[in-house]
Design an enzyme around this catalytic site. Structure first.
Site, PDB file in Angstrom:
ATOM      1  N   HIS A 139       0.824  -1.219   0.000  1.00  0.00           N
ATOM      2  CA  HIS A 139       0.000   0.000   0.000  1.00  0.00           C
ATOM      3  C   HIS A 139       0.856   1.266   0.000  1.00  0.00           C
ATOM      4  CE1 HIS A 139      -3.387  -2.664   0.965  1.00  0.00           C
ATOM      5  NE2 HIS A 139      -2.609  -3.191   1.887  1.00  0.00           N
ATOM      6  N   SER A 169      15.699  20.519 -16.683  1.00  0.00           N
ATOM      7  CA  SER A 169      14.518  21.351 -16.904  1.00  0.00           C
ATOM      8  C   SER A 169      14.903  22.581 -17.714  1.00  0.00           C
ATOM      9  CB  SER A 169      13.933  21.776 -15.551  1.00  0.00           C
ATOM     10  OG  SER A 169      13.029  22.851 -15.695  1.00  0.00           O
ATOM     11  N   LYS A 203      17.136  20.710 -11.605  1.00  0.00           N
ATOM     12  CA  LYS A 203      16.432  19.458 -11.880  1.00  0.00           C
ATOM     13  C   LYS A 203      17.280  18.439 -12.639  1.00  0.00           C
ATOM     14  CE  LYS A 203      12.622  18.566 -11.518  1.00  0.00           C
ATOM     15  NZ  LYS A 203      11.562  18.976 -12.456  1.00  0.00           N
ATOM     16  N   GLU A 217       9.987   7.410 -17.251  1.00  0.00           N
ATOM     17  CA  GLU A 217       8.728   8.106 -17.500  1.00  0.00           C
ATOM     18  C   GLU A 217       8.200   7.792 -18.899  1.00  0.00           C
ATOM     19  OE1 GLU A 217       9.190  11.995 -14.575  1.00  0.00           O
ATOM     20  OE2 GLU A 217       9.567  12.223 -16.719  1.00  0.00           O
TER      21      GLU A 217
END
Length: 462
Positions: free
Chosen positions: A158, A279, A285, A292
């Protein structure tokens, strides 16, 4: 574009140019050219073997087909929409090369069994390549596992801290998923490796062909037993896209975890420069683009599976033009799965570094040894459910006081139950929690060593 001609002498007028473009598949079935040529060469040899044509005619056909193959490799054979599909394009070019004998190639054959043969030849080869990629993916996982048997990480249910496990155990879980993928594709390969060549349009042929001979030439294990089914069957393509979808599920799951692990909230891995981007506006970043993209492309493959199921669900026997739509789904499904496997192999091999110090810290900052405390009492005769509730109470009071189990003095342990002794502190260390889980398939270090040995044996079965 070449001026549109009548489809055949059966027709009195030309096809409307827009309908010709709508009807054409040459824009994508050019991928089948090599397989179409290989299938046609086998068909020509079979026609000679059964004396339907002469050996001399077969040789002319074969030489002409091989010339087309060379022209394609040299960039000289580039059929356009006016050719409709790759099968007609090859036949027309063959007639230009060898003359009227080229018109004999299509004897005892239809485009229906021809395209079915081409797709099976294509997909059979792609399955082999994807299975090899899966083995490379497994090898990367296995290499990491061997280096991290004693590396302890938090495991989750979970998405909540559950129990500590060996990092090798985690990696081998994905090894097992990939093993099922590898085996599943092998089963699908067997059902793909059946020749429909010789089924004709739907009912077979009056010519004395030898379907088993041409199938053997093409490396097929057998021939389809029913001509109606042979030309209309795409179960193997649906099965492939189903298997491809499951591969993407597995790649997407590990991608999701790598994305989480690379975040500042987890900090379990760091991203190397070779597999990350930045980024356009935030200079600090470093983004996990590879996982992804893999996660995103999973939906693309799922869509192809759904499309194939919907395509097939209402088709009456035998062949229907709807089946032209199977190719783009298959081609893109193959391309997507291969690119994702390649990217994920590189990402796991070169794109991440496990942050050992952070992992060591992570397994000491929670209550994931609580089950072991309950087991400690259960081994000493306390009913497990009673022990479970006692430990739950202990966790609650520890949280209220801002302490972990390892921080509690022995008196508090013994106040909870007199069976607790000083050895409880060793029992709840992460290393010990992992080590004692020695049931078959568990995360115990002995089990991990055995699992690695089994994995090596499986890898040798390629």
């Amino acid at each position: 574009m070449t001026k549109q001609k009548k489809w055949s002498e059966r027709f009195e007028s030309n096809l409307h140019p827009s309908i010709a473009r709508f009807n054409a598949s040459i824009g994508f079935d050019i991928k089948l050219l090599e397989y179409d040529l290989t299938g046609s060469i086998a068909h020509a040899k079979m026609l000679a073997y059964t004396e339907i044509i002469t050996e001399g005619e077969a040789q002319q056909l074969i030489q002409g087909l091989e010339q087309i193959r060379q022209e394609y490799h040299n960039g000289e054979f580039t059929p356009g929409i006016d050719q409709e599909d790759i099968h007609l394009a090859v036949e027309r070019r063959l007639i230009e090369i060898v003359g009227d004998v080229g018109k004999k190639l299509h004897t005892a054959r239809s485009r229906n069994d021809q395209v079915g043969t081409d797709i099976r030849l294509y997909l059979r080869e792609q399955i082999d390549q994807i299975r090899r990629q899966l083995r490379s993916f497994q090898q990367v996982l296995l290499d990491h596992a061997q280096n991290h048997v004693k590396t302890i990480i938090p495991a989750y249910t979970h998405l909540q801290r559950a129990q500590p496990i060996s990092l090798a155990h985690y990696l081998l879980a994905y090894f097992e998923m990939a093993q099922r993928d590898w085996e599943r594709l092998g089963e699908i390969y067997a059902r793909t490796n059946i020749s429909p060549l010789g089924c004709g349009a739907l009912a077979g042929t009056t010519f004395p062909i030898d379907r088993h001979y041409s199938a053997k030439l093409l490396g097929f294990e057998g021939v389809s037993r029913n001509s109606l089914d042979g030309v209309s069957d795409r179960d193997f393509a649906v099965e492939f896209l189903n298997a491809a979808s499951l591969i993407m599920v597995h790649l997407s799951r590990i991608s999701e975890e790598m994305i989480l692990w690379a975040s500042d909230e987890f900090k379990f891995i760091s991203l190397t420069d070779s597999c990350a981007t930045g980024s356009s506006i935030m200079p600090q970043k470093k983004n996990p683009d590879v996982p992804e993209l893999v996660r995103g492309k999973a939906g693309r493959v799922f869509g192809h599976l759904q499309g194939m199921l919907v395509l097939m669900k209402g088709l009456p026997l035998a062949y229907n033009k709807d089946l032209q739509e199977d190719k783009e789904a298959i081609f893109d499904g193959v391309a997507t799965i291969k690119s994702c496997l390649e990217a994920m192999i590189i990402f796991l091999e070169e794109g991440i570094e496990f942050r050992q110090e952070r992992l060591n810290q992570a397994v000491t900052e929670d209550f994931s040894s609580a089950t072991d405390v309950a087991d400690y009492l259960a081994v000493r005769g306390v009913p497990f459910r009673e022990a479970y509730n006692l430990v739950g109470k202990l966790v609650k009071t520890s949280l209220a006081s801002g302490r972990l189990l390892k921080d509690l003095p022995l008196e508090e342990w013994q106040d909870l139950h007199p069976l607790f002794e000083a050895d409880i502190y060793e029992v709840i260390t992460p290393k010990q929690v992992v080590a004692v889980r020695n049931s078959y398939g568990g995360t115990g270090f002995n089990q991990i060593s055995q699992a690695i040995a089994r994995a090596k044996v499986q890898m040798e079965s390629s």
